[in-house]
Write a protein that holds these residues in place. Sequence first.
Motif, PDB file in Angstrom:
ATOM      1  N   GLY A  65       0.834  -1.228   0.210  1.00 47.41           N
ATOM      2  CA  GLY A  65      -0.140  -0.107  -0.013  1.00 47.41           C
ATOM      3  C   GLY A  65       0.814   1.266  -0.123  1.00 47.41           C
ATOM      4  N   ALA A  66       1.879   1.378   0.515  1.00 42.27           N
ATOM      5  CA  ALA A  66       2.972   2.267   0.771  1.00 42.27           C
ATOM      6  C   ALA A  66       3.557   2.745  -0.646  1.00 42.27           C
ATOM      7  N   ILE A  67       3.937   1.715  -1.323  1.00 44.83           N
ATOM      8  CA  ILE A  67       4.522   1.747  -2.527  1.00 44.83           C
ATOM      9  C   ILE A  67       3.562   2.293  -3.554  1.00 44.83           C
ATOM     10  N   ILE A  68       2.493   1.695  -3.727  1.00 43.79           N
ATOM     11  CA  ILE A  68       1.465   2.123  -4.640  1.00 43.79           C
ATOM     12  C   ILE A  68       0.900   3.601  -4.364  1.00 43.79           C
ATOM     13  N   GLY A  69       0.736   3.784  -2.863  1.00 42.08           N
ATOM     14  CA  GLY A  69       0.264   5.215  -2.704  1.00 42.08           C
ATOM     15  C   GLY A  69       1.536   6.288  -3.010  1.00 42.08           C
ATOM     16  N   GLY A  70       2.690   5.842  -2.887  1.00 40.86           N
ATOM     17  CA  GLY A  70       3.806   6.772  -3.146  1.00 40.86           C
ATOM     18  C   GLY A  70       3.836   7.163  -4.438  1.00 40.86           C
ATOM     19  N   ILE A  71       3.700   5.937  -5.351  1.00 44.02           N
ATOM     20  CA  ILE A  71       3.740   6.183  -6.690  1.00 44.02           C
ATOM     21  C   ILE A  71       2.565   7.193  -7.347  1.00 44.02           C
ATOM     22  N   ALA A  72       1.476   6.847  -6.628  1.00 41.38           N
ATOM     23  CA  ALA A  72       0.164   7.640  -6.882  1.00 41.38           C
ATOM     24  C   ALA A  72       0.207   9.193  -6.518  1.00 41.38           C
ATOM     25  N   GLY A  73       0.674   9.102  -5.357  1.00 45.22           N
ATOM     26  CA  GLY A  73       1.277  10.653  -4.869  1.00 45.22           C
ATOM     27  C   GLY A  73       2.300  11.339  -5.383  1.00 45.22           C
ATOM     28  N   ALA A  74       3.298  10.743  -5.892  1.00 40.17           N
ATOM     29  CA  ALA A  74       4.274  11.311  -6.789  1.00 40.17           C
ATOM     30  C   ALA A  74       3.580  11.914  -8.137  1.00 40.17           C
ATOM     31  N   LEU A  75       2.843  10.963  -8.948  1.00 42.21           N
ATOM     32  CA  LEU A  75       2.144  11.465  -9.948  1.00 42.21           C
ATOM     33  C   LEU A  75       1.026  12.479 -10.037  1.00 42.21           C
ATOM     34  N   LEU A  76       0.619  12.586  -8.525  1.00 45.05           N
ATOM     35  CA  LEU A  76      -0.439  13.803  -8.643  1.00 45.05           C
ATOM     36  C   LEU A  76       0.562  15.218  -8.396  1.00 45.05           C
ATOM     37  N   GLY A  77       1.238  14.844  -7.309  1.00 48.28           N
ATOM     38  CA  GLY A  77       2.296  16.000  -7.372  1.00 48.28           C
ATOM     39  C   GLY A  77       2.997  16.389  -8.264  1.00 48.28           C
ATOM     40  N   ASN A  78       3.456  15.562  -9.259  1.00 53.25           N
ATOM     41  CA  ASN A  78       3.920  16.091 -10.508  1.00 53.25           C
ATOM     42  C   ASN A  78       3.103  17.047 -11.185  1.00 53.25           C
ATOM     43  N   VAL A  88       9.376  19.744  -5.577  1.00 51.72           N
ATOM     44  CA  VAL A  88       8.760  19.674  -4.324  1.00 51.72           C
ATOM     45  C   VAL A  88       7.304  19.007  -4.112  1.00 51.72           C
ATOM     46  N   ALA A  89       6.466  19.422  -4.938  1.00 50.79           N
ATOM     47  CA  ALA A  89       5.357  18.941  -5.017  1.00 50.79           C
ATOM     48  C   ALA A  89       5.116  17.599  -5.297  1.00 50.79           C
ATOM     49  N   THR A  90       6.037  16.878  -6.282  1.00 53.84           N
ATOM     50  CA  THR A  90       6.205  15.647  -6.694  1.00 53.84           C
ATOM     51  C   THR A  90       6.819  14.815  -5.442  1.00 53.84           C
ATOM     52  N   ALA A  91       7.725  15.438  -4.656  1.00 51.04           N
ATOM     53  CA  ALA A  91       8.130  14.760  -3.433  1.00 51.04           C
ATOM     54  C   ALA A  91       7.201  14.657  -2.267  1.00 51.04           C
ATOM     55  N   ALA A  92       6.545  15.783  -2.088  1.00 47.93           N
ATOM     56  CA  ALA A  92       5.592  15.696  -1.101  1.00 47.93           C
ATOM     57  C   ALA A  92       4.469  15.112  -1.429  1.00 47.93           C
ATOM     58  N   GLY A  93       3.962  14.751  -2.597  1.00 52.77           N
ATOM     59  CA  GLY A  93       2.973  13.807  -2.926  1.00 52.77           C
ATOM     60  C   GLY A  93       3.404  12.596  -2.811  1.00 52.77           C
ATOM     61  N   ALA A  94       4.562  11.957  -3.155  1.00 52.82           N
ATOM     62  CA  ALA A  94       5.067  10.728  -2.964  1.00 52.82           C
ATOM     63  C   ALA A  94       5.040  10.391  -1.509  1.00 52.82           C
ATOM     64  N   ILE A  95       5.472  11.213  -0.484  1.00 52.54           N
ATOM     65  CA  ILE A  95       5.673  11.084   0.993  1.00 52.54           C
ATOM     66  C   ILE A  95       4.139  10.882   1.432  1.00 52.54           C
ATOM     67  N   GLY A  96       3.157  11.753   0.920  1.00 49.91           N
ATOM     68  CA  GLY A  96       1.716  11.835   1.612  1.00 49.91           C
ATOM     69  C   GLY A  96       1.011  10.488   1.084  1.00 49.91           C
ATOM     70  N   GLY A  97       1.079  10.347  -0.324  1.00 53.96           N
ATOM     71  CA  GLY A  97       0.810   9.048  -0.948  1.00 53.96           C
ATOM     72  C   GLY A  97       1.060   7.816  -0.157  1.00 53.96           C
TER      73      GLY A  97
END
Length: 170
Positions: A65-78, A88-97
């Motif tokens: 779940g953390a891996i998939i959430g990190g990828i999805a958050g990075a894509l959204l942050g990008n 910065v938004a990509t990194a923050a999206g990856a951590i939050g996801g």
Amino acid sequence: MNLQLKLMISALFFGALPLAQAVDFEDTGRVVRVTPQVEQVNHPRQECRTEYVQVQQPQQRSAGGAIIGGIAGALLGNQVGGGSGRAVATAAGAIGGALVGDRVDNNGNPVGGTQEQAVRQCRTVDHWESRNNGYEVTYDYRGRNYTSMMAQDPGERVRLRVSVEPLRQQ
């Protein structure tokens, strides 16, 4: 005498001959000593007790779940911002996801730690008992001592069966 009478007397004489050879009668003897015959018998038994111990619980969490959430958050942050803000938004999206995906995937699973568990411990313990197997009785009969095993203590006097028979000549 007539022949029939002689035969009857002979038959009676020969029939009574074994009775004349052996005589049984009852008498008593004086008890000199009584020794109980005691035996030690082991009856092992099991003693058990319950102890409570702390047991380390394994951590049963998955990383999927953390891996998939990190990828999805990075894509959204990008998709947000531009330039260095995009990184910065990509990194923050990856951590939050990753955090959101971990919580969704591992919802209700224990983090790990210790738990109290009952443990039953048993051991075999010897249990010895004394058992009376009878009595060794020494008694006096007509100036001589005799010894016999008896089931019960006879008291001060013991009843005897005396058998008398003549010695056979050789």
